[in-house]
Design a protein around this motif. Sequence first.
Motif, short mmCIF file in Angstrom:
data_model
loop_
_atom_site.label_atom_id
_atom_site.label_comp_id
_atom_site.label_asym_id
_atom_site.label_seq_id
_atom_site.Cartn_x
_atom_site.Cartn_y
_atom_site.Cartn_z
N ARG A 11 -56.34 -23.89 61.68
CA ARG A 11 -56.64 -22.81 60.74
C ARG A 11 -56.31 -21.44 61.32
O ARG A 11 -55.94 -20.54 60.58
CB ARG A 11 -58.11 -22.87 60.29
CG ARG A 11 -58.39 -24.02 59.35
CD ARG A 11 -57.79 -23.77 58.00
NE ARG A 11 -57.99 -24.89 57.10
CZ ARG A 11 -57.18 -25.15 56.09
NH1 ARG A 11 -56.13 -24.39 55.84
NH2 ARG A 11 -57.40 -26.19 55.31
N GLY A 15 -54.14 -20.25 58.51
CA GLY A 15 -55.09 -19.59 57.60
C GLY A 15 -55.69 -20.59 56.62
O GLY A 15 -56.06 -21.70 57.00
N HIS A 16 -55.72 -20.20 55.35
CA HIS A 16 -56.32 -21.04 54.31
C HIS A 16 -55.30 -21.96 53.63
O HIS A 16 -55.64 -22.65 52.67
CB HIS A 16 -56.99 -20.17 53.24
CG HIS A 16 -58.13 -19.35 53.75
ND1 HIS A 16 -59.28 -19.90 54.27
CD2 HIS A 16 -58.29 -18.01 53.83
CE1 HIS A 16 -60.11 -18.94 54.64
NE2 HIS A 16 -59.54 -17.79 54.40
N ASP A 17 -54.04 -21.96 54.10
CA ASP A 17 -52.99 -22.78 53.48
C ASP A 17 -53.38 -24.26 53.46
O ASP A 17 -54.22 -24.71 54.24
CB ASP A 17 -51.66 -22.62 54.22
CG ASP A 17 -51.02 -21.27 53.99
OD1 ASP A 17 -51.50 -20.50 53.14
OD2 ASP A 17 -50.03 -20.98 54.69
N SER A 90 -60.35 -27.35 47.55
CA SER A 90 -60.63 -26.21 48.42
C SER A 90 -62.11 -26.16 48.74
O SER A 90 -62.95 -26.60 47.95
CB SER A 90 -60.15 -24.91 47.79
OG SER A 90 -60.82 -24.68 46.58
N ASN A 93 -65.03 -21.51 51.53
CA ASN A 93 -64.44 -20.42 52.31
C ASN A 93 -62.96 -20.18 51.99
O ASN A 93 -62.33 -19.31 52.60
CB ASN A 93 -64.61 -20.68 53.81
CG ASN A 93 -63.77 -21.84 54.31
OD1 ASN A 93 -63.12 -22.54 53.55
ND2 ASN A 93 -63.80 -22.06 55.61
N GLY A 94 -62.39 -20.97 51.07
CA GLY A 94 -61.00 -20.80 50.67
C GLY A 94 -60.03 -21.74 51.35
O GLY A 94 -58.84 -21.77 50.99
N ASP A 95 -60.46 -22.52 52.32
CA ASP A 95 -59.57 -23.47 52.98
C ASP A 95 -59.09 -24.51 51.98
O ASP A 95 -59.89 -25.12 51.27
CB ASP A 95 -60.28 -24.19 54.13
CG ASP A 95 -60.48 -23.32 55.36
OD1 ASP A 95 -59.94 -22.20 55.39
OD2 ASP A 95 -61.18 -23.77 56.28
N GLN A 96 -57.76 -24.70 51.92
CA GLN A 96 -57.14 -25.69 51.04
C GLN A 96 -56.89 -26.97 51.84
O GLN A 96 -56.38 -26.90 52.97
CB GLN A 96 -55.81 -25.16 50.49
CG GLN A 96 -55.92 -23.84 49.76
CD GLN A 96 -56.70 -23.99 48.47
OE1 GLN A 96 -56.39 -24.84 47.66
NE2 GLN A 96 -57.69 -23.15 48.28
#
Length: 157
Positions: A11, A15-17, A90, A93-96
């Motif tokens: 991560r 990031g959140h990709d 998801s 926290n936005g993590d995909q």
Amino acid sequence: MATPKFILELREKIGHDLLFLSGITGVVLDNDQRVLLVRRADDGHWSLVPGILEPGEQPAVALLREIQEETAVKAVVERLVSVETLPPSSYPNGDQVQYLDLTFRCRYVSGEARVNDDESLEVAWFPLDSLPTLTAREQASIINALFPDQLPRFIRD
């Protein structure tokens, strides 16, 4: 248990990709044919016992670790129930994420089912005729797990 270190390290780079991970799920049955479920802390829904396969772990071994970490129950893996890629989702926290999930039928061995970490709000055994609302995939997994000679379920086309 907190997010595994290897995911936190990934991560930091992405990031959140969308991150494709190997998931494991247990249909844990006791001698009375009750199913062990957890009420998840992240969304409040009841589910089969889930987990994430960490690098170098064998799926069945990892699932037994997850079952004990989350519920304090010791179990043995009896067979593979299904293999499927779940839809992307998801976290708050936005993590995909998207999981390739391996679901196994497991048999209870010992231990008093209880909340054993911060990933669950509740842990309980449910009779098959009194299950809370579960996803269609989880319902299908339970049905498949009830038949000992059933082949693993997977998408064919």
